[in-house]
Design a protein around this motif. Structure first.
Motif, PDB file in Angstrom:
ATOM      1  N   PRO A   1       5.103   0.856   0.196  1.00 23.80           N
ATOM      2  CA  PRO A   1       4.906   2.075   0.996  1.00 23.80           C
ATOM      3  C   PRO A   1       6.180   2.431   1.772  1.00 23.80           C
ATOM      4  O   PRO A   1       6.855   1.535   2.279  1.00 23.80           O
ATOM      5  N   PHE A   2       6.497   3.721   1.807  1.00 25.12           N
ATOM      6  CA  PHE A   2       7.647   4.300   2.513  1.00 25.12           C
ATOM      7  C   PHE A   2       8.974   4.064   1.795  1.00 25.12           C
ATOM      8  O   PHE A   2      10.021   4.440   2.310  1.00 25.12           O
ATOM      9  N   ASP A   3       8.950   3.445   0.613  1.00 22.79           N
ATOM     10  CA  ASP A   3      10.188   3.282  -0.159  1.00 22.79           C
ATOM     11  C   ASP A   3      10.753   4.645  -0.518  1.00 22.79           C
ATOM     12  O   ASP A   3      10.006   5.597  -0.807  1.00 22.79           O
ATOM     13  N   GLU A   4      12.074   4.716  -0.511  1.00 26.03           N
ATOM     14  CA  GLU A   4      12.789   5.930  -0.880  1.00 26.03           C
ATOM     15  C   GLU A   4      13.773   5.512  -1.965  1.00 26.03           C
ATOM     16  O   GLU A   4      14.608   4.645  -1.710  1.00 26.03           O
ATOM     17  N   VAL A   5      13.648   6.064  -3.151  1.00 33.79           N
ATOM     18  CA  VAL A   5      14.527   5.639  -4.246  1.00 33.79           C
ATOM     19  C   VAL A   5      15.096   6.856  -4.974  1.00 33.79           C
ATOM     20  O   VAL A   5      14.561   7.960  -4.867  1.00 33.79           O
ATOM     21  N   GLU A   6      16.200   6.623  -5.689  1.00 34.75           N
ATOM     22  CA  GLU A   6      16.751   7.672  -6.537  1.00 34.75           C
ATOM     23  C   GLU A   6      16.433   7.355  -7.982  1.00 34.75           C
ATOM     24  O   GLU A   6      16.668   6.246  -8.452  1.00 34.75           O
ATOM     25  N   ALA A   7      15.874   8.333  -8.679  1.00 34.06           N
ATOM     26  CA  ALA A   7      15.531   8.173 -10.091  1.00 34.06           C
ATOM     27  C   ALA A   7      16.125   9.371 -10.815  1.00 34.06           C
ATOM     28  O   ALA A   7      15.567  10.464 -10.769  1.00 34.06           O
TER      29      ALA A   7
ATOM     30  N   ALA B   1      -1.454   6.879   0.539  1.00 31.82           N
ATOM     31  CA  ALA B   1      -2.562   7.819   0.381  1.00 31.82           C
ATOM     32  C   ALA B   1      -3.779   7.231   1.085  1.00 31.82           C
ATOM     33  O   ALA B   1      -3.813   6.050   1.428  1.00 31.82           O
ATOM     34  N   ASP B   2      -4.794   8.061   1.303  1.00 36.62           N
ATOM     35  CA  ASP B   2      -6.089   7.559   1.760  1.00 36.62           C
ATOM     36  C   ASP B   2      -6.978   7.537   0.523  1.00 36.62           C
ATOM     37  O   ASP B   2      -7.577   8.554   0.153  1.00 36.62           O
ATOM     38  N   HIS B   3      -6.998   6.381  -0.167  1.00 36.66           N
ATOM     39  CA  HIS B   3      -7.722   6.396  -1.444  1.00 36.66           C
ATOM     40  C   HIS B   3      -8.452   5.082  -1.695  1.00 36.66           C
ATOM     41  O   HIS B   3      -9.608   4.964  -1.304  1.00 36.66           O
ATOM     42  N   ASP B   4      -7.804   4.088  -2.273  1.00 36.11           N
ATOM     43  CA  ASP B   4      -8.466   2.828  -2.621  1.00 36.11           C
ATOM     44  C   ASP B   4      -7.785   1.713  -1.839  1.00 36.11           C
ATOM     45  O   ASP B   4      -6.612   1.428  -2.064  1.00 36.11           O
ATOM     46  N   LYS B   5      -8.553   1.116  -0.922  1.00 34.02           N
ATOM     47  CA  LYS B   5      -7.964   0.116   0.002  1.00 34.02           C
ATOM     48  C   LYS B   5      -7.509  -1.161  -0.711  1.00 34.02           C
ATOM     49  O   LYS B   5      -6.826  -1.992  -0.134  1.00 34.02           O
ATOM     50  N   ARG B   6      -7.911  -1.326  -1.975  1.00 32.78           N
ATOM     51  CA  ARG B   6      -7.579  -2.567  -2.684  1.00 32.78           C
ATOM     52  C   ARG B   6      -6.152  -2.580  -3.215  1.00 32.78           C
ATOM     53  O   ARG B   6      -5.692  -3.565  -3.776  1.00 32.78           O
ATOM     54  N   GLU B   7      -5.460  -1.442  -3.086  1.00 29.90           N
ATOM     55  CA  GLU B   7      -4.064  -1.400  -3.536  1.00 29.90           C
ATOM     56  C   GLU B   7      -3.308  -0.366  -2.710  1.00 29.90           C
ATOM     57  O   GLU B   7      -3.920   0.413  -1.974  1.00 29.90           O
ATOM     58  N   ASP B   8      -1.979  -0.364  -2.828  1.00 25.64           N
ATOM     59  CA  ASP B   8      -1.149   0.631  -2.140  1.00 25.64           C
ATOM     60  C   ASP B   8      -1.094   1.900  -2.978  1.00 25.64           C
ATOM     61  O   ASP B   8      -0.198   2.064  -3.817  1.00 25.64           O
ATOM     62  N   CYS B   9      -2.073   2.787  -2.771  1.00 26.08           N
ATOM     63  CA  CYS B   9      -2.057   4.062  -3.494  1.00 26.08           C
ATOM     64  C   CYS B   9      -1.020   4.977  -2.857  1.00 26.08           C
ATOM     65  O   CYS B   9      -0.939   5.064  -1.628  1.00 26.08           O
ATOM     66  N   PHE B  10      -0.245   5.656  -3.700  1.00 27.61           N
ATOM     67  CA  PHE B  10       0.829   6.502  -3.184  1.00 27.61           C
ATOM     68  C   PHE B  10       0.582   7.976  -3.451  1.00 27.61           C
ATOM     69  O   PHE B  10       0.004   8.345  -4.477  1.00 27.61           O
ATOM     70  N   ILE B  11       1.055   8.799  -2.516  1.00 26.77           N
ATOM     71  CA  ILE B  11       1.386  10.180  -2.844  1.00 26.77           C
ATOM     72  C   ILE B  11       2.914  10.202  -2.845  1.00 26.77           C
ATOM     73  O   ILE B  11       3.545   9.335  -2.224  1.00 26.77           O
ATOM     74  N   TYR B  12       3.497  11.145  -3.570  1.00 27.53           N
ATOM     75  CA  TYR B  12       4.954  11.133  -3.719  1.00 27.53           C
ATOM     76  C   TYR B  12       5.596  12.423  -3.211  1.00 27.53           C
ATOM     77  O   TYR B  12       5.117  13.529  -3.526  1.00 27.53           O
ATOM     78  N   ILE B  13       6.693  12.239  -2.491  1.00 28.92           N
ATOM     79  CA  ILE B  13       7.594  13.365  -2.238  1.00 28.92           C
ATOM     80  C   ILE B  13       8.637  13.320  -3.351  1.00 28.92           C
ATOM     81  O   ILE B  13       9.236  12.265  -3.602  1.00 28.92           O
ATOM     82  N   ILE B  14       8.794  14.433  -4.047  1.00 34.56           N
ATOM     83  CA  ILE B  14       9.727  14.510  -5.175  1.00 34.56           C
ATOM     84  C   ILE B  14      10.721  15.623  -4.879  1.00 34.56           C
ATOM     85  O   ILE B  14      10.343  16.799  -4.799  1.00 34.56           O
TER      86      ILE B  14
ATOM     87  N   ASP C   1      17.902  12.581 -11.168  1.00 33.25           N
ATOM     88  CA  ASP C   1      18.154  13.627 -10.167  1.00 33.25           C
ATOM     89  C   ASP C   1      17.103  13.650  -9.068  1.00 33.25           C
ATOM     90  O   ASP C   1      17.161  14.484  -8.163  1.00 33.25           O
ATOM     91  N   VAL C   2      16.128  12.771  -9.166  1.00 33.94           N
ATOM     92  CA  VAL C   2      15.011  12.806  -8.219  1.00 33.94           C
ATOM     93  C   VAL C   2      15.253  11.883  -7.042  1.00 33.94           C
ATOM     94  O   VAL C   2      15.650  10.729  -7.208  1.00 33.94           O
ATOM     95  N   LYS C   3      14.982  12.431  -5.848  1.00 26.52           N
ATOM     96  CA  LYS C   3      14.792  11.536  -4.698  1.00 26.52           C
ATOM     97  C   LYS C   3      13.285  11.395  -4.545  1.00 26.52           C
ATOM     98  O   LYS C   3      12.578  12.399  -4.390  1.00 26.52           O
ATOM     99  N   LEU C   4      12.826  10.155  -4.633  1.00 28.86           N
ATOM    100  CA  LEU C   4      11.387   9.884  -4.630  1.00 28.86           C
ATOM    101  C   LEU C   4      11.024   9.112  -3.371  1.00 28.86           C
ATOM    102  O   LEU C   4      11.683   8.126  -3.030  1.00 28.86           O
ATOM    103  N   VAL C   5       9.995   9.564  -2.668  1.00 32.25           N
ATOM    104  CA  VAL C   5       9.499   8.837  -1.501  1.00 32.25           C
ATOM    105  C   VAL C   5       8.024   8.524  -1.733  1.00 32.25           C
ATOM    106  O   VAL C   5       7.234   9.408  -2.070  1.00 32.25           O
ATOM    107  N   ALA C   6       7.673   7.246  -1.585  1.00 32.44           N
ATOM    108  CA  ALA C   6       6.281   6.804  -1.797  1.00 32.44           C
ATOM    109  C   ALA C   6       5.590   6.667  -0.445  1.00 32.44           C
ATOM    110  O   ALA C   6       6.008   5.877   0.393  1.00 32.44           O
ATOM    111  N   LEU C   7       4.538   7.466  -0.241  1.00 36.99           N
ATOM    112  CA  LEU C   7       3.822   7.421   1.042  1.00 36.99           C
ATOM    113  C   LEU C   7       2.375   6.980   0.820  1.00 36.99           C
ATOM    114  O   LEU C   7       1.780   7.266  -0.229  1.00 36.99           O
TER     115      LEU C   7
END
Ligand code: ZN
Ligand code: ZN
Ligand code: ZN
Length: 272
Positions: A135-141, A151-164, A143-149
């Motif tokens: 969570p909160f990782d910011e990576v370059e892929a 989500a409020d979804h399944d507590k059994r894993e780190d579900c992400f929404i992405y800033i692209i 041409d993409v700057k990707l940020v993983a934030l």
């Protein structure tokens, strides 16, 4: 940035695989935009968000060249978002690719575990590079700057929404999620989005936790505007529809449009 909605259904597809409900029957009769496959998006033909179990069908119906996909960003491990078995078809002999470079696959530890389990014994060296995200990782892929934030979804894993972010255009890939957690809003506040893709699994029914319905989409949109994270031309798009919300495409589209949303359908392309 070009965003192509390859699929716009929730997990069961619509009409759903084994369902006899009226919403599925109506969708099957009416066809067209009411036929929804499991959700994913292709961005600029090079970046795939989620790897739907319907990806092969997407290739056929949209005439896609998926060898051009450089990176695939997985939101979470649910079966409608990640279908690891088909990565076998990227291996030599199943896929002849000129100037082959490894596909970069991004996701959480559960997604990595499923990948390893489904494809155990196969050698993905130089075929797929897995990038483990926290969570909160910011990576370059590319041409993409990707940020993983979170989500409020399944507590059994780190579900992400992405800033692209690509070429100064910023997209939020915002499903699957309920109303975003505070720590996610704290990050969203720092950006101005040109496009926001939201979860509308439950359509006209109220849903705020795990997924969203339209009433929560409206709250989220208003908050984006209030905190200055959206501008007058920001495109708000709703997707990931379940048959349990019952409305046909033209019905949900009419309501959503009056609140300033674009209603996604399979094959929709949006430019931001
Ligand atoms: Zn889903
Ligand atoms: Zn149904
Ligand atoms: Zn899910």
């Amino acid at each position: 940035m070009n965003i192509k909605f390859l699929g716009t259904a929730a997990a069961e597809g619509w009409p759903a695989l084994f369902c006899q409900c009226d919403a599925c029957k109506r969708a099957q009769e009416l066809g067209g935009k009411n036929i929804r496959t499991r959700a994913s998006c292709l961005i600029d033909n090079r970046y795939l968000v989620d790897f739907s179990p319907d990806t092969y069908m997407h290739k056929l119906i949209y005439n896609l060249d998926l060898s051009q996909v450089e990176s695939c960003f997985i939101t979470h491990s649910h079966s409608d978002h990640f279908h690891p078995l088909d990565f076998e078809m990227r291996l030599d002999g199943f896929a002849h690719i000129k100037d082959r470079i490894p596909l970069n696959l991004y996701g959480n530890s559960k997604v990595k575990k499923l990948f390893d389990y489904a494809l155990s014994g196969m050698d993905f060296k130089d075929v797929v590079n897995y990038h483990l995200l926290q969570p909160f990782d910011e990576v370059e892929a590319g041409d993409v700057k990707l940020v993983a934030l979170p989500a409020d979804h399944d507590k059994r894993e780190d579900c992400f929404i992405y800033i692209i972010e690509i070429n100064r255009k910023t997209l939020l890939y915002g499903h699957d999620s309920g109303y975003y957690p505070k720590k996610t809003w704290d990050e969203l506040e720092k950006y101005t989005f040109d496009g926001v893709i939201l979860d509308c699994t439950f359509g006209p029914k109220d849903c705020r936790s795990g997924h969203m319905g339209l009433s929560t989409d409206i709250d989220v949109k208003n908050r984006f505007l209030e905190i200055g994270s959206a501008h007058n031309n920001t495109k708000f798009i709703i997707t990931h529809f379940s048959h349990n919300m019952k409305l046909m495409h033209h019905e949900i589209e009419k309501i959503a449009k009056s609140h300033g949303f674009i209603t996604a359908y399979d094959g929709l392309e949006v430019e931001i």
